[in-house]
Design a protein around this motif. Structure first.
Motif, PDB file in Angstrom:
ATOM      1  N   UNK A 271       0.908  -0.910   0.176  1.00  0.00           N
ATOM      2  CA  UNK A 271      -0.208  -0.176   0.076  1.00  0.00           C
ATOM      3  C   UNK A 271       0.976   1.340   0.504  1.00  0.00           C
ATOM      4  N   UNK A 272       0.340   2.129  -0.377  1.00  0.00           N
ATOM      5  CA  UNK A 272       0.994   3.865   0.060  1.00  0.00           C
ATOM      6  C   UNK A 272       0.790   4.331   0.779  1.00  0.00           C
ATOM      7  N   UNK A 273       0.238   3.782   1.605  1.00  0.00           N
ATOM      8  CA  UNK A 273      -0.381   5.366   2.655  1.00  0.00           C
ATOM      9  C   UNK A 273      -0.040   5.319   3.659  1.00  0.00           C
ATOM     10  N   UNK A 274       1.321   4.507   3.691  1.00  0.00           N
ATOM     11  CA  UNK A 274       2.419   4.950   5.087  1.00  0.00           C
ATOM     12  C   UNK A 274       2.713   6.432   5.687  1.00  0.00           C
ATOM     13  N   UNK A 275       2.375   7.211   5.178  1.00  0.00           N
ATOM     14  CA  UNK A 275       2.358   8.380   5.797  1.00  0.00           C
ATOM     15  C   UNK A 275       1.703   8.575   6.648  1.00  0.00           C
ATOM     16  N   UNK A 276       0.265   8.391   6.415  1.00  0.00           N
ATOM     17  CA  UNK A 276      -1.129   8.538   7.261  1.00  0.00           C
ATOM     18  C   UNK A 276      -1.099   7.539   7.576  1.00  0.00           C
ATOM     19  N   UNK A 277      -0.551   6.125   7.916  1.00  0.00           N
ATOM     20  CA  UNK A 277      -0.501   5.051   8.562  1.00  0.00           C
ATOM     21  C   UNK A 277       0.086   5.298   9.787  1.00  0.00           C
ATOM     22  N   UNK A 278       1.736   6.078   9.456  1.00  0.00           N
ATOM     23  CA  UNK A 278       2.348   6.144  10.543  1.00  0.00           C
ATOM     24  C   UNK A 278       1.962   7.586  11.583  1.00  0.00           C
ATOM     25  N   UNK A 279       1.184   8.850  10.955  1.00  0.00           N
ATOM     26  CA  UNK A 279       0.861   9.831  11.702  1.00  0.00           C
ATOM     27  C   UNK A 279      -0.666   8.974  12.629  1.00  0.00           C
ATOM     28  N   UNK A 280      -0.995   7.907  11.919  1.00  0.00           N
ATOM     29  CA  UNK A 280      -1.940   7.168  13.305  1.00  0.00           C
ATOM     30  C   UNK A 280      -1.576   6.808  14.142  1.00  0.00           C
ATOM     31  N   UNK A 281      -0.459   5.740  14.123  1.00  0.00           N
ATOM     32  CA  UNK A 281      -0.083   4.725  15.037  1.00  0.00           C
ATOM     33  C   UNK A 281       0.925   6.388  16.065  1.00  0.00           C
ATOM     34  N   UNK A 282       1.731   7.347  15.588  1.00  0.00           N
ATOM     35  CA  UNK A 282       2.434   7.575  16.075  1.00  0.00           C
ATOM     36  C   UNK A 282       1.112   8.832  17.150  1.00  0.00           C
ATOM     37  N   UNK A 283       0.172   8.971  16.364  1.00  0.00           N
ATOM     38  CA  UNK A 283      -0.913   9.794  17.578  1.00  0.00           C
ATOM     39  C   UNK A 283      -1.307   8.814  18.363  1.00  0.00           C
TER      40      UNK A 283
ATOM     41  N   UNK B  93       0.355   6.588  19.843  1.00  0.00           N
ATOM     42  CA  UNK B  93       1.545   5.409  20.761  1.00  0.00           C
ATOM     43  C   UNK B  93       0.700   7.116  22.144  1.00  0.00           C
ATOM     44  N   UNK B  94       0.981   8.535  21.526  1.00  0.00           N
ATOM     45  CA  UNK B  94       0.524   9.573  22.082  1.00  0.00           C
ATOM     46  C   UNK B  94       0.035   9.708  23.244  1.00  0.00           C
ATOM     47  N   UNK B  95      -1.476   9.538  22.525  1.00  0.00           N
ATOM     48  CA  UNK B  95      -2.555   8.767  23.316  1.00  0.00           C
ATOM     49  C   UNK B  95      -2.000   8.109  24.904  1.00  0.00           C
ATOM     50  N   UNK B  96      -1.497   7.154  24.415  1.00  0.00           N
ATOM     51  CA  UNK B  96      -1.392   6.055  25.800  1.00  0.00           C
ATOM     52  C   UNK B  96      -0.395   6.422  26.208  1.00  0.00           C
TER      53      UNK B  96
END
Lengths: 168, 123
Positions: free
Chosen positions: A87-99, A101-104
């Motif tokens: 898939x080429x949507x990795x910048x979006x996935x990275x942003x979601x995961x980082x968000x 992680x930050x919330x957690x």
């Protein structure tokens, strides 16, 4: 010693989770996931959740992974295997995961582990986890238990309806 | 966060896993050290009962396998629920029996549905 095992298990889980996502061959991803599931079972053991550890191995490593394998073999990914990335949507996935992680991390700061009600860790340790789980599940949580069977029923019916439609 | 106790009673399981991994890896490593390596084309070909392999190794699996796997998952989970039930059965008694009968009857509906829809037939 406890910290050592916890550190080992978490490290392997993180590495193999990354391998699952980063591996280009989907079958390899499933095999990495198998290793990860076994280590998750180890984490459950450290938490005295022996029954959950057994379920993790029997249901997840035993049954769910078979389902994953069949799904991959059904899809027949041939072009995707030679592609640069799936898939080429990795910048979006990275942003979601980082968000996430930050919330957690922010929310886990004010987190203390304790127990509620009559089931203390010492009591569970004394009568063994599976017995404690059985007593709680089959006396206090009858409705969720029966609802679980309805969810399983939905899974059976859904799988048959979808697959039979494809066959015809 | 780890619990308070180390599950020491699972040490034999850990040793067992370690021995099986060591045995598997050891056999492969020993084999690669001892054996001769003289590859040629026929030797490297996938073995298919002595005849030349035909077609691609990755064939598309039938969706029927998926139904079987799905049914397996469902009844696997059902069997899992019976384990803690069996352990505490002597403490709860008849009530637990009725609970489990309801649970099984609901799943039996799914089983009968699968039978009626001929999900088990390969045709």
């Amino acid at each position: 010693m406890l910290e050592f095992f916890f550190g080992y298990l978490s490290l392997v889980i993180i590495i193999f989770s990354l391998l699952v996502v980063l591996s280009k061959n989907a079958i390899h991803s499933v095999l990495y996931m198998l290793v990860m599931f076994f280590h998750v079972a180890g984490i459950y053991l450290l938490l005295q959740a022996e029954f959950l550890a057994a379920v993790q191995i029997i249901v997840y490593a035993g049954a769910i992974l078979v389902l994953f394998l069949f799904a991959i073999m059904l899809l027949n990914l041939r072009e995707e295997l030679s592609a640069e990335q799936l898939t080429d949507g990795w910048p979006a996935s990275l942003a979601v995961v980082a968000g996430l992680l930050l919330t957690l991390m922010l929310s886990l700061g004010g987190f203390t582990t304790t127990f509620n009600g009559s089931w203390s860790p010492e009591k569970i340790k004394e009568i063994t986890f599976t017995k404690a789980l059985g007593q709680a599940l089959y006396t206090g949580y009858i409705l969720p238990f029966e609802v679980a069977s309805i969810i399983l029923l939905v899974a059976i019916v859904g799988a048959i309806v979808l697959a039979k439609r494809r066959l015809n | 966060m780890p619990g308070r106790y180390l599950p020491t009673e699972y040490l034999p399981v850990a040793i067992f896993i370690a021995i099986s991994i060591a045995f598997g890896l050891g056999a492969l490593i020993m084999g690669s050290m001892v054996r001769l390596r003289r590859p040629y084309r026929e030797k490297l070909m996938p073995y298919e009962s002595g005849i030349d392999p035909v077609g691609e190794p990755r064939v598309r699996f039938s969706i029927r396998f998926y139904i079987i796997a799905m049914l397996f998952v469902v009844f696997d989970v059902e069997a899992i629920f019976m384990y803690p039930w069996a352990i505490v059965f002597d403490k709860i008694g008849l009530f637990a029996l009725i609970e489990m009968i309801i649970f099984i009857v609901i799943l039996l509906v799914g089983y009968v549905y699968a039978l009626k829809k001929e999900a088990f037939r390969w045709e």
